[in-house]
Design an enzyme around this catalytic site. Structure first.
Site, PDB file in Angstrom:
ATOM      1  N   SER A  58       6.103 -14.085 -10.757  1.00 40.78           N
ATOM      2  CA  SER A  58       5.878 -13.609  -9.387  1.00 40.78           C
ATOM      3  C   SER A  58       5.197 -12.240  -9.392  1.00 40.78           C
ATOM      4  O   SER A  58       4.335 -11.960  -8.553  1.00 40.78           O
ATOM      5  CB  SER A  58       7.198 -13.541  -8.617  1.00 40.78           C
ATOM      6  OG  SER A  58       8.018 -12.467  -9.052  1.00 40.78           O
ATOM      7  N   LYS A  59       5.552 -11.391 -10.349  1.00 35.69           N
ATOM      8  CA  LYS A  59       4.921 -10.071 -10.440  1.00 35.69           C
ATOM      9  C   LYS A  59       3.494 -10.185 -10.964  1.00 35.69           C
ATOM     10  O   LYS A  59       2.608  -9.429 -10.537  1.00 35.69           O
ATOM     11  CB  LYS A  59       5.757  -9.146 -11.329  1.00 35.69           C
ATOM     12  CG  LYS A  59       7.156  -8.865 -10.803  1.00 35.69           C
ATOM     13  CD  LYS A  59       7.172  -8.310  -9.387  1.00 35.69           C
ATOM     14  CE  LYS A  59       6.693  -6.873  -9.319  1.00 35.69           C
ATOM     15  NZ  LYS A  59       6.836  -6.329  -7.935  1.00 35.69           N
ATOM     16  N   VAL A  86       5.630   7.776   7.704  1.00 35.70           N
ATOM     17  CA  VAL A  86       6.042   6.689   6.816  1.00 35.70           C
ATOM     18  C   VAL A  86       6.846   5.647   7.580  1.00 35.70           C
ATOM     19  O   VAL A  86       7.824   5.965   8.254  1.00 35.70           O
ATOM     20  CB  VAL A  86       6.871   7.216   5.625  1.00 35.70           C
ATOM     21  CG1 VAL A  86       7.259   6.064   4.698  1.00 35.70           C
ATOM     22  CG2 VAL A  86       6.087   8.274   4.850  1.00 35.70           C
ATOM     23  N   ALA A  97       3.073  12.622   5.503  1.00 39.71           N
ATOM     24  CA  ALA A  97       2.706  11.278   5.947  1.00 39.71           C
ATOM     25  C   ALA A  97       3.680  10.769   7.002  1.00 39.71           C
ATOM     26  O   ALA A  97       4.862  11.116   7.001  1.00 39.71           O
ATOM     27  CB  ALA A  97       2.682  10.314   4.768  1.00 39.71           C
ATOM     28  N   TYR A 136      10.599 -14.426 -12.345  1.00 43.47           N
ATOM     29  CA  TYR A 136      10.339 -13.075 -11.834  1.00 43.47           C
ATOM     30  C   TYR A 136       9.031 -12.530 -12.405  1.00 43.47           C
ATOM     31  O   TYR A 136       8.186 -12.003 -11.658  1.00 43.47           O
ATOM     32  CB  TYR A 136      11.492 -12.144 -12.192  1.00 43.47           C
ATOM     33  CG  TYR A 136      11.211 -10.701 -11.830  1.00 43.47           C
ATOM     34  CD1 TYR A 136      11.252 -10.283 -10.502  1.00 43.47           C
ATOM     35  CD2 TYR A 136      10.896  -9.765 -12.815  1.00 43.47           C
ATOM     36  CE1 TYR A 136      10.972  -8.961 -10.167  1.00 43.47           C
ATOM     37  CE2 TYR A 136      10.617  -8.449 -12.483  1.00 43.47           C
ATOM     38  CZ  TYR A 136      10.659  -8.047 -11.158  1.00 43.47           C
ATOM     39  OH  TYR A 136      10.372  -6.740 -10.814  1.00 43.47           O
ATOM     40  N   THR A 149       6.805  -1.233   1.917  1.00 44.87           N
ATOM     41  CA  THR A 149       7.754  -2.344   1.982  1.00 44.87           C
ATOM     42  C   THR A 149       8.888  -2.084   0.991  1.00 44.87           C
ATOM     43  O   THR A 149       8.658  -1.587  -0.113  1.00 44.87           O
ATOM     44  CB  THR A 149       7.083  -3.693   1.691  1.00 44.87           C
ATOM     45  OG1 THR A 149       6.728  -3.781   0.304  1.00 44.87           O
ATOM     46  CG2 THR A 149       5.835  -3.893   2.562  1.00 44.87           C
TER      47      THR A 149
END
Length: 311
Positions: A182-183, A45, A43, A179, A24
């Site tokens: 949220s992390k 991706v 890979a 922030y 993402t």
């Protein structure tokens, strides 16, 4: 690490031939370099991104360095968790070997922002979106021989505090604090997910990584995704004593995806003071080890998204 295994070399990664990996935010920043490094060892991706033009630019940049790269774009809006099931339904894969929950938003203006659902924007994008996405991806991850969920946290989360009565930060809003919260929520999710996977006997692993301190001025150019001038490079050199570029900041997440010695519930970060250098295993302690907090956050997240990952 197993004595029979060679030391981890960030410049000589093991083959990821035919592994399907979703990154993402793979169109820019650290996510771009995670995607580039994984593509360089075979890979398949998938770049999860809201912006098709930016994803196309990132894929072109990767293919200029890795001509044989196998890449695709998945339209993904993490700020709106209700849209994620239809996004996952469009993912034409029979299995997913790993998802790197990397995308995020960091705001610096003093006014609190909300999504269409009324959630605080950074909490919704960085945590709730990945929480719901992981839930919808569960069947594909379970179909892989050894699926992995790699959650990208942040150094700043280690000193953050989460208020379970105000997850949406409606009181005393400060952008940097919101922030960090949220992390922290993201990282707590990653650890709690692994506890639940182990308890249920799943083969999928959940691993947490953080990039340390990453600066654009220390990041090599990848036109048109990132352009670094000679002046920026020179100005960034003093900071290189403590920090690093985003290509190096990708190393912990890449190791969490590819290293066969990695175990669920681990935390990987840069070797030097957690800020720069090659990836190493870090202890999980302090607020990151608060299992009661993580369990309460999980319950709240299920309520807010309507999704219970692997539940």
């Amino acid at each position: 690490m197993n004595a029979d295994m060679p030391p981890w070399n960030v410049h000589r990664l093991p083959s990821a031939e035919d592994k399907n990996i979703l990154v993402t935010g793979g169109n820019a920043g650290i996510g771009y370099f995670v995607a580039e490094q994984l593509a360089s060892v075979g890979a398949v991706v998938v770049l999860g991104s809201r912006d098709a033009a930016k994803a196309a630019a990132a894929m072109a940049a990767i293919q200029s360095r890795v001509p044989a790269a196998r890449l695709s774009h998945l339209p993904l809006n993490l700020a709106e968790p209700a849209t994620l099931k239809s996004s996952v339904d469009a993912l034409e894969l029979d299995r997913l070997d790993a998802v790197v929950c990397n995308a995020g938003v960091s705001l610096d203006h003093p006014r609190r922002s909300e999504t269409q659902d009324g959630h605080e924007l950074m909490f919704a994008t960085n945590h709730l979106g990945h929480f719901a996405l992981t839930g919808w991806l569960a069947p594909l991850l379970s179909a892989a021989p050894a699926g992995r969920v790699v959650t990208t946290g942040s150094f700043v989360a280690k000193t953050a505090r989460l208020d379970l009565d105000d997850l949406q930060v409606t009181r005393d809003y400060q952008a940097k604090d919101a922030y960090a919260r949220s992390k922290l929520a993201q990282m707590l999710f990653g650890f709690e997910l692994d506890r639940r996977l182990r308890a249920a006997g799943h083969t999928v692993l959940s691993v947490v990584a953080h990039p340390g301190g990453a600066l654009d001025s220390l990041t090599p150019s990848r036109p048109p995704v990132h352009l670094r001038t000679a002046g920026q490079r020179l100005r960034g050199l003093p900071a290189g004593v403590l920090l690093q570029g985003k290509h190096s900041a990708a190393w912990p997440a890449v190791r969490a995806v590819l290293d066969p010695s990695v175990r669920g519930g681990q935390l990987w970060g840069p070797r030097m003071a957690g800020l720069r250098g090659k990836p190493r295993l870090e202890p999980v302690r302090g607020v990151l080890a608060d299992t009661a907090l993580a369990a309460h956050l999980w319950t709240a997240s299920v309520h807010l998204t309507g999704v219970d990952p692997f539940g």
